[in-house]
Design an enzyme around this catalytic site. Structure first.
Site, mmCIF file in Angstrom:
data_model
loop_
_atom_site.group_PDB
_atom_site.id
_atom_site.type_symbol
_atom_site.label_atom_id
_atom_site.label_comp_id
_atom_site.label_asym_id
_atom_site.label_seq_id
_atom_site.Cartn_x
_atom_site.Cartn_y
_atom_site.Cartn_z
ATOM 1 N N LYS A 278 22.630 -5.100 42.627
ATOM 2 C CA LYS A 278 23.136 -5.803 41.949
ATOM 3 C C LYS A 278 23.603 -7.103 42.278
ATOM 4 O O LYS A 278 23.471 -8.453 41.705
ATOM 5 C CB LYS A 278 24.502 -5.254 41.077
ATOM 6 C CG LYS A 278 25.648 -4.796 42.183
ATOM 7 C CD LYS A 278 25.880 -3.334 41.892
ATOM 8 C CE LYS A 278 25.997 -2.711 43.060
ATOM 9 N NZ LYS A 278 26.397 -1.090 43.005
ATOM 10 N N GLU B 38 17.520 -1.214 36.447
ATOM 11 C CA GLU B 38 18.431 -0.186 35.609
ATOM 12 C C GLU B 38 19.521 0.133 36.354
ATOM 13 O O GLU B 38 20.655 0.081 36.001
ATOM 14 C CB GLU B 38 17.771 0.841 35.016
ATOM 15 C CG GLU B 38 18.529 1.835 34.392
ATOM 16 C CD GLU B 38 19.156 1.422 33.222
ATOM 17 O OE1 GLU B 38 18.460 0.687 32.267
ATOM 18 O OE2 GLU B 38 20.526 1.262 33.185
ATOM 19 N N VAL C 15 21.296 6.180 47.977
ATOM 20 C CA VAL C 15 20.290 6.043 46.829
ATOM 21 C C VAL C 15 18.871 6.492 47.295
ATOM 22 O O VAL C 15 18.116 6.950 46.517
ATOM 23 C CB VAL C 15 20.379 4.783 46.125
ATOM 24 C CG1 VAL C 15 19.259 4.741 44.986
ATOM 25 C CG2 VAL C 15 21.779 4.542 45.810
ATOM 26 N N GLY D 134 25.175 2.476 37.697
ATOM 27 C CA GLY D 134 24.222 3.588 38.358
ATOM 28 C C GLY D 134 23.541 4.424 37.270
ATOM 29 O O GLY D 134 22.557 3.823 37.018
ATOM 30 N N GLY E 47 26.541 7.279 42.970
ATOM 31 C CA GLY E 47 26.113 8.773 43.512
ATOM 32 C C GLY E 47 24.609 8.898 43.662
ATOM 33 O O GLY E 47 23.925 8.204 42.831
ATOM 34 N N ASP F 44 32.072 -6.775 42.806
ATOM 35 C CA ASP F 44 31.007 -5.881 42.301
ATOM 36 C C ASP F 44 31.002 -5.677 41.151
ATOM 37 O O ASP F 44 29.808 -6.106 40.309
ATOM 38 C CB ASP F 44 31.303 -4.481 43.003
ATOM 39 C CG ASP F 44 30.280 -3.455 42.479
ATOM 40 O OD1 ASP F 44 29.074 -3.328 43.033
ATOM 41 O OD2 ASP F 44 30.501 -2.765 41.565
ATOM 42 N N LYS G 157 27.709 -7.040 38.140
ATOM 43 C CA LYS G 157 27.266 -6.345 37.124
ATOM 44 C C LYS G 157 27.445 -6.779 35.776
ATOM 45 O O LYS G 157 26.766 -7.050 35.138
ATOM 46 C CB LYS G 157 27.977 -4.927 37.083
ATOM 47 C CG LYS G 157 27.706 -3.966 38.527
ATOM 48 C CD LYS G 157 28.634 -2.940 38.458
ATOM 49 C CE LYS G 157 28.337 -2.013 39.584
ATOM 50 N NZ LYS G 157 29.368 -0.937 39.982
ATOM 51 N N GLU H 247 34.193 1.661 50.483
ATOM 52 C CA GLU H 247 33.790 1.164 51.850
ATOM 53 C C GLU H 247 34.636 0.775 52.598
ATOM 54 O O GLU H 247 35.778 0.456 52.209
ATOM 55 C CB GLU H 247 32.714 -0.268 51.333
ATOM 56 C CG GLU H 247 31.777 -0.189 50.307
ATOM 57 C CD GLU H 247 30.518 0.647 50.961
ATOM 58 O OE1 GLU H 247 30.242 0.597 52.136
ATOM 59 O OE2 GLU H 247 29.813 1.144 49.739
HETATM 60 N N1 LIG Z 1 25.486 4.134 46.043
HETATM 61 C C1 LIG Z 1 25.360 4.238 44.780
HETATM 62 O O1 LIG Z 1 25.863 5.021 44.162
HETATM 63 C C2 LIG Z 1 24.897 2.890 44.193
HETATM 64 C C3 LIG Z 1 24.843 2.966 42.895
HETATM 65 C C4 LIG Z 1 24.170 1.660 42.307
HETATM 66 C C5 LIG Z 1 23.427 0.919 42.909
HETATM 67 N N2 LIG Z 1 23.530 1.065 44.124
HETATM 68 C C6 LIG Z 1 22.997 -0.140 45.114
HETATM 69 O O2 LIG Z 1 21.881 0.464 45.739
HETATM 70 C C7 LIG Z 1 21.795 -0.109 46.970
HETATM 71 C C8 LIG Z 1 21.750 1.019 48.252
HETATM 72 O O3 LIG Z 1 23.258 1.423 48.228
HETATM 73 P P1 LIG Z 1 23.348 2.696 48.960
HETATM 74 O O4 LIG Z 1 24.492 3.135 48.542
HETATM 75 O O5 LIG Z 1 22.161 3.697 49.089
HETATM 76 O O6 LIG Z 1 23.384 2.068 50.538
HETATM 77 P P2 LIG Z 1 23.654 2.739 51.823
HETATM 78 O O7 LIG Z 1 23.882 4.073 51.632
HETATM 79 O O8 LIG Z 1 24.668 1.591 52.595
HETATM 80 O O9 LIG Z 1 22.237 2.519 52.537
HETATM 81 C C9 LIG Z 1 21.727 1.364 52.848
HETATM 82 C C10 LIG Z 1 20.179 1.550 53.595
HETATM 83 O O10 LIG Z 1 19.678 0.374 53.872
HETATM 84 C C11 LIG Z 1 19.178 0.419 55.032
HETATM 85 N N3 LIG Z 1 19.035 -0.942 55.688
HETATM 86 C C12 LIG Z 1 20.130 -1.782 56.001
HETATM 87 N N4 LIG Z 1 19.891 -2.830 56.644
HETATM 88 C C13 LIG Z 1 18.383 -2.776 56.551
HETATM 89 C C14 LIG Z 1 17.646 -3.695 57.111
HETATM 90 N N5 LIG Z 1 17.868 -4.732 57.759
HETATM 91 N N6 LIG Z 1 16.327 -3.292 57.154
HETATM 92 C C15 LIG Z 1 15.792 -2.013 56.472
HETATM 93 N N7 LIG Z 1 16.834 -1.280 56.288
HETATM 94 C C16 LIG Z 1 18.107 -1.588 55.990
HETATM 95 C C17 LIG Z 1 20.180 1.228 55.924
HETATM 96 O O11 LIG Z 1 19.513 1.847 56.896
HETATM 97 P P3 LIG Z 1 20.206 2.805 57.986
HETATM 98 O O12 LIG Z 1 20.322 4.148 57.291
HETATM 99 O O13 LIG Z 1 19.182 2.988 59.057
HETATM 100 O O14 LIG Z 1 21.659 2.306 58.443
HETATM 101 C C18 LIG Z 1 20.416 2.308 54.774
HETATM 102 O O15 LIG Z 1 19.379 3.111 54.908
HETATM 103 C C19 LIG Z 1 22.522 -1.165 47.089
HETATM 104 O O16 LIG Z 1 22.048 -2.181 46.518
HETATM 105 C C20 LIG Z 1 23.691 -0.802 46.106
HETATM 106 O O17 LIG Z 1 24.596 -1.605 45.569
HETATM 107 C C21 LIG Z 1 24.241 1.841 44.861
#
Ligand SMILES: NC(=O)c1ccc[n+]([C@@H]2O[C@H](COP(=O)([O-])OP(=O)(O)OC[C@H]3O[C@@H](n4cnc5c(N)ncnc54)[C@H](OP(=O)(O)O)[C@@H]3O)[C@@H](O)[C@H]2O)c1
Length: 429
Positions: free
Chosen positions: A106, A130, A16, A135, A303, A202, A206, A191
């Site tokens: 969430k 939001e 994201v 998403g 996504g 999850d 939500k 995951e």
């Molecule tokens: N993916 C989706 O489609 C989606 C949809 C809706 C909501 N969300 C929500 O959006 C959020 C992010 O999701 P994501 O899928 O983007 O997660 P992700 O791909 O796992 O990315 C998480 C990011 O957080 C960083 N991070 C982890 N621990 C950290 C720390 N201690 N200090 C600083 N940065 C740290 C990671 O760093 P590194 O890159 O260096 O490891 C990574 O860049 C979550 O709350 C998720 O539930 C995601």
């Protein structure tokens, strides 16, 4: 004159976070105000990790809390994830300074929504989320803003794309849960630790957020009954289809005489119902309002592109100075969601039994149900090779859930039963 340039700090550069940086770089004037939005600080775990976006020119912060507190950004965007740890600490730090926060997290909002809302409102800072539900498909703003003139009876839908993908693939390919989960992990739909998704948690986060918005309370995770898809067998998917249903993981929040039933569980949906036709990683939601009737939305629940668009919409809310309480009333007045008493819940169920191939078995099952006061809607006896007995499936008419549980208990005690009954609810949406 108002502000014309908004500087954002982005913590988390994963799916994201990188998506958001791409969006802001490509369309820095996405806000309806036409004002400029630029990224003026980033934070993640590893500074050197390869990223799909160029962050070389952006100020780097090892500590997301320092980024949240930096005077060089006007809005803090939290895209790290997790209910505790750095995400929570950074969001709190920004709010304490009165800095607007946008998050997609969430788990954080479901677990700490009320406390964070109190902090936000005490310091006059917006807290927007939001992207946390569905998403890119707008569910939060729909309930938070567009539907406040109505009175909501229920919200129910498919809120976890991973589970929906697994169920869709199991039916389409005839493969079991573990095999399809492995494939989903290899494709990046699940995951490495799938518990949060397949265990229903999850979707629980939500629906707890949607329940708070729909019914004017605080997110109350403890009020949610949560069951995942990990126990769904291919046999149930097939038998349900023979009876005219498809199994989906349904998250729902329903007003039952002033209390709210918040649940996540597998449920049978009639094949001609719109939710039965939501395939793959898509999300969908029914909102049932007293005045408007039923609204159905369906779309991408995850996504980079869709989720970043939802985050940008919240950033635009800050830029346009749209101000509302975080939930539907002042945070200090928010009460927990009151769960429905088990005695008040009614429902229909699908029951699968494995019985010995003996005369009189069906009569004993019918009698047991009749004695308990549960009437049968449909009944199917089907030989399945290698099942080790005769599978029987039945669906019930509507009955108090406590009565159904008693009837299932009585059936479980029948000497002709080979295995414990498998019970799956039939959705009433
Ligand atoms: N993916 C989706 O489609 C989606 C949809 C809706 C909501 N969300 C929500 O959006 C959020 C992010 O999701 P994501 O899928 O983007 O997660 P992700 O791909 O796992 O990315 C998480 C990011 O957080 C960083 N991070 C982890 N621990 C950290 C720390 N201690 N200090 C600083 N940065 C740290 C990671 O760093 P590194 O890159 O260096 O490891 C990574 O860049 C979550 O709350 C998720 O539930 C995601």
């Amino acid at each position: 004159m108002g502000k014309t340039h908004w500087r954002i700090g982005v913590a988390g550069l994963g799916t994201v976070g990188a998506g958001l940086i791409k969006l802001v770089t490509a369309r820095p004037r996405f806000s309806p105000t036409g004002d400029l939005c630029t990224v003026t600080g980033v934070s993640a775990r590893s500074r050197s990790a390869p990223r799909p976006v160029d962050i070389s020119g952006l100020p780097w912060f090892d500590d997301p809390v320092a980024l949240a507190a930096s005077p060089d950004n006007d809005i803090f965007v939290e895209l790290i994830g997790g209910a505790e740890g750095p995400a929570k600490a950074a969001v709190e730090a920004a709010l304490r300074l009165g800095k607007p926060v946008v998050t997609a997290n969430k788990a954080l909002i479901a677990a700490h929504g009320r406390d964070l809302a109190i902090l936000a409102e005490a310091h006059g800072a917006p807290l927007l989320f939001e992207a946390a539900v569905m998403g890119g498909t707008p569910a939060v703003k729909m309930l938070r803003e567009a539907m406040v003139g109505d009175s909501i009876h229920a919200v129910a839908g498919i809120l976890n794309g991973t589970c929906n993908y697994i169920l869709t693939q199991m039916e389409a390919t005839g493969r079991g849960f573990a095999e399809v989960l492995g494939e989903a992990q290899a494709m990046g739909y699940a995951e490495a630790d799938p518990t949060t998704d397949v265990g229903g948690y999850d979707a629980g986060h939500k629906i707890s957020i949607l329940a708070a918005l729909a019914f004017g309370g605080a997110p109350t995770l403890s009020a949610a009954e949560i069951e995942g898809v990990d126990s769904i067998e291919l046999l149930d998917i097939r038998l349900a289809k023979d009876l005219g249903y498809r199994i989906k993981l349904i998250a729902s929040a329903t007003n039952v005489a002033g209390a709210v039933s918040v649940r996540v569980h597998p449920a049978l949906i009639p094949l001609d119902h719109p939710l039965a036709r939501v395939d793959g990683v898509l999300n969908a939601l029914f909102i049932h309002g007293a005045a408007v009737g039923r609204i159905f939305i369906q779309g991408a629940g995850a996504g980079a592109g869709p989720t970043a668009a939802a985050v940008a919409a919240d950033i635009a809310d800050v830029m346009t100075a749209a101000v509302r309480p975080v939930f539907q009333r002042a945070a200090l007045d928010l009460e927990p969601i009151a769960p429905v008493s088990p005695d008040a819940a009614t429902g229909r169920v699908y029951v699968r039994l494995l019985v010995k191939d003996e005369p009189g078995v069906i009569a004993s099952i019918s009698e047991t149900l009749a004695e308990a006061g549960v009437s049968i809607d449909s009944f199917l006896q089907k030989s399945v090779e290698g099942a080790g007995g005769v599978p029987i499936v039945l669906t019930t008419h509507l009955a108090p859930e406590a009565t159904i549980a008693k009837a299932v208990g009585a059936m479980a005690a029948l000497p002709t039963l080979i295995a414990s009954p498998r019970v799956i609810r039939i959705a009433h949406i």
